[in-house]
Design a protein around this motif. Structure first.
Motif, mmCIF file in Angstrom:
data_model
loop_
_atom_site.group_PDB
_atom_site.id
_atom_site.type_symbol
_atom_site.label_atom_id
_atom_site.label_comp_id
_atom_site.label_asym_id
_atom_site.label_seq_id
_atom_site.Cartn_x
_atom_site.Cartn_y
_atom_site.Cartn_z
ATOM 1 N N SER A 272 0.841 -1.192 0.000
ATOM 2 C CA SER A 272 0.000 0.000 0.000
ATOM 3 C C SER A 272 0.872 1.237 0.000
ATOM 4 O O SER A 272 1.977 1.226 0.549
ATOM 5 N N CYS A 273 0.351 2.291 -0.584
ATOM 6 C CA CYS A 273 1.050 3.576 -0.611
ATOM 7 C C CYS A 273 0.030 4.654 -0.268
ATOM 8 O O CYS A 273 -0.853 4.944 -1.078
ATOM 9 N N ALA A 274 0.156 5.217 0.913
ATOM 10 C CA ALA A 274 -0.743 6.275 1.355
ATOM 11 C C ALA A 274 -0.177 7.626 0.933
ATOM 12 O O ALA A 274 0.994 7.926 1.197
ATOM 13 N N VAL A 275 -1.015 8.424 0.282
ATOM 14 C CA VAL A 275 -0.586 9.709 -0.276
ATOM 15 C C VAL A 275 -1.243 10.847 0.483
ATOM 16 O O VAL A 275 -2.444 10.805 0.773
ATOM 17 N N SER A 276 -0.465 11.866 0.809
ATOM 18 C CA SER A 276 -1.008 13.044 1.468
ATOM 19 C C SER A 276 -0.300 14.291 0.950
ATOM 20 O O SER A 276 0.766 14.208 0.330
ATOM 21 N N GLY A 277 -0.923 15.452 1.216
ATOM 22 C CA GLY A 277 -0.281 16.710 0.902
ATOM 23 C C GLY A 277 -0.350 17.144 -0.544
ATOM 24 O O GLY A 277 0.341 18.086 -0.938
ATOM 25 N N GLY A 278 -1.169 16.465 -1.342
ATOM 26 C CA GLY A 278 -1.268 16.848 -2.745
ATOM 27 C C GLY A 278 -2.600 16.426 -3.330
ATOM 28 O O GLY A 278 -3.351 15.690 -2.702
ATOM 29 N N ALA A 279 -2.866 16.888 -4.546
ATOM 30 C CA ALA A 279 -4.105 16.526 -5.223
ATOM 31 C C ALA A 279 -3.920 15.165 -5.876
ATOM 32 O O ALA A 279 -3.420 15.059 -7.000
ATOM 33 N N PHE A 280 -4.325 14.141 -5.155
ATOM 34 C CA PHE A 280 -4.090 12.752 -5.573
ATOM 35 C C PHE A 280 -4.568 12.513 -6.999
ATOM 36 O O PHE A 280 -3.890 11.854 -7.792
ATOM 37 N N SER A 281 -5.734 13.037 -7.337
ATOM 38 C CA SER A 281 -6.318 12.759 -8.646
ATOM 39 C C SER A 281 -5.590 13.462 -9.791
ATOM 40 O O SER A 281 -5.899 13.218 -10.954
ATOM 41 N N ASN A 282 -4.642 14.321 -9.485
ATOM 42 C CA ASN A 282 -3.878 15.005 -10.526
ATOM 43 C C ASN A 282 -2.614 14.247 -10.932
ATOM 44 O O ASN A 282 -1.879 14.711 -11.810
ATOM 45 N N TYR A 283 -2.378 13.102 -10.306
ATOM 46 C CA TYR A 283 -1.130 12.390 -10.512
ATOM 47 C C TYR A 283 -1.358 10.953 -10.963
ATOM 48 O O TYR A 283 -2.190 10.241 -10.391
ATOM 49 N N ALA A 284 -0.604 10.556 -11.976
ATOM 50 C CA ALA A 284 -0.456 9.138 -12.251
ATOM 51 C C ALA A 284 0.449 8.558 -11.166
ATOM 52 O O ALA A 284 1.289 9.268 -10.605
ATOM 53 N N MET A 285 0.276 7.284 -10.891
ATOM 54 C CA MET A 285 1.036 6.651 -9.817
ATOM 55 C C MET A 285 1.779 5.426 -10.345
ATOM 56 O O MET A 285 1.299 4.749 -11.262
ATOM 57 N N GLY A 286 2.920 5.159 -9.739
ATOM 58 C CA GLY A 286 3.689 4.002 -10.172
ATOM 59 C C GLY A 286 4.344 3.290 -9.017
ATOM 60 O O GLY A 286 4.564 3.872 -7.949
ATOM 61 N N TRP A 287 4.617 2.013 -9.244
ATOM 62 C CA TRP A 287 5.428 1.223 -8.325
ATOM 63 C C TRP A 287 6.720 0.860 -9.040
ATOM 64 O O TRP A 287 6.698 0.360 -10.169
ATOM 65 N N PHE A 288 7.812 1.116 -8.372
ATOM 66 C CA PHE A 288 9.140 0.792 -8.884
ATOM 67 C C PHE A 288 9.820 -0.155 -7.901
ATOM 68 O O PHE A 288 9.420 -0.245 -6.747
ATOM 69 N N ARG A 289 10.851 -0.816 -8.369
ATOM 70 C CA ARG A 289 11.641 -1.633 -7.457
ATOM 71 C C ARG A 289 13.110 -1.540 -7.823
ATOM 72 O O ARG A 289 13.466 -1.253 -8.956
ATOM 73 N N GLN A 290 13.940 -1.770 -6.810
ATOM 74 C CA GLN A 290 15.383 -1.732 -7.018
ATOM 75 C C GLN A 290 16.040 -2.768 -6.120
ATOM 76 O O GLN A 290 15.789 -2.801 -4.910
ATOM 77 N N SER A 291 16.860 -3.600 -6.722
ATOM 78 C CA SER A 291 17.633 -4.580 -5.967
ATOM 79 C C SER A 291 19.108 -4.213 -6.076
ATOM 80 O O SER A 291 19.490 -3.452 -6.975
ATOM 81 N N PRO A 292 19.938 -4.705 -5.167
ATOM 82 C CA PRO A 292 21.352 -4.309 -5.139
ATOM 83 C C PRO A 292 22.050 -4.519 -6.483
ATOM 84 O O PRO A 292 21.936 -5.592 -7.087
ATOM 85 N N GLY A 293 22.729 -3.487 -6.938
ATOM 86 C CA GLY A 293 23.479 -3.572 -8.180
ATOM 87 C C GLY A 293 22.664 -3.393 -9.436
ATOM 88 O O GLY A 293 23.210 -3.470 -10.539
ATOM 89 N N LYS A 294 21.372 -3.151 -9.270
ATOM 90 C CA LYS A 294 20.502 -2.982 -10.435
ATOM 91 C C LYS A 294 19.877 -1.602 -10.453
ATOM 92 O O LYS A 294 19.745 -0.948 -9.419
#
Length: 124
Positions: free
Chosen positions: A21-43
């Motif tokens: 889950s990603c809880a968003v605050s402090g901005g107009a949520f509906s004005n933003y596209a949202m994404g999930w990213f990931r990063q592993s060591p060395g990548k």
């Protein structure tokens, strides 16, 4: 200033499911596209899934297309990543991010705001 806080990571065995889950605050949520990213060591950080500003379109990386689903709840101002059939190669820190664009972008450069990340470890 928009703030994003991820939760739901952990240590799990291969084959099980997790929901981030990603809880968003402090901005107009509906004005933003949202994404999930990931990063592993060395990548490099990579986009695994994104969703358009109004939630009508999504994008998923080929490596997760049949297993991960992104969704958003405008009332709760929360973005979710449902991860099924987890594999050891899914082990990474997962980040939520917000982009001031309409479409489901998978371009890291579009994203203006980032969470701190949550660790997902898949191991037997």
């Amino acid at each position: 200033q928009m703030q994003l806080v991820e939760s739901g990571g952990g240590l799990v065995q291969p084959g099980v499911s997790l929901r981030l889950s990603c809880a968003v605050s402090g901005g107009a949520f509906s004005n933003y596209a949202m994404g999930w990213f990931r990063q592993s060591p060395g990548k490099e950080r990579e986009c695994v899934a994104s969703i358009s500003r109004i939630g009508t379109s999504t994008w998923r990386a080929g490596s997760v297309k049949d297993r991960f689903t992104i969704s958003r709840d405008s009332i709760k101002q929360t973005v979710y990543l449902q991860m099924n059939s987890l594999k050891p190669e899914d082990t990474a820190v997962y980040y939520c991010a917000a982009a001031p664009v309409s479409g489901a972008s998978n371009d890291l450069k579009d994203y203006a705001y980032w969470g701190q990340g949550t660790q997902v470890t898949v191991s037997s």
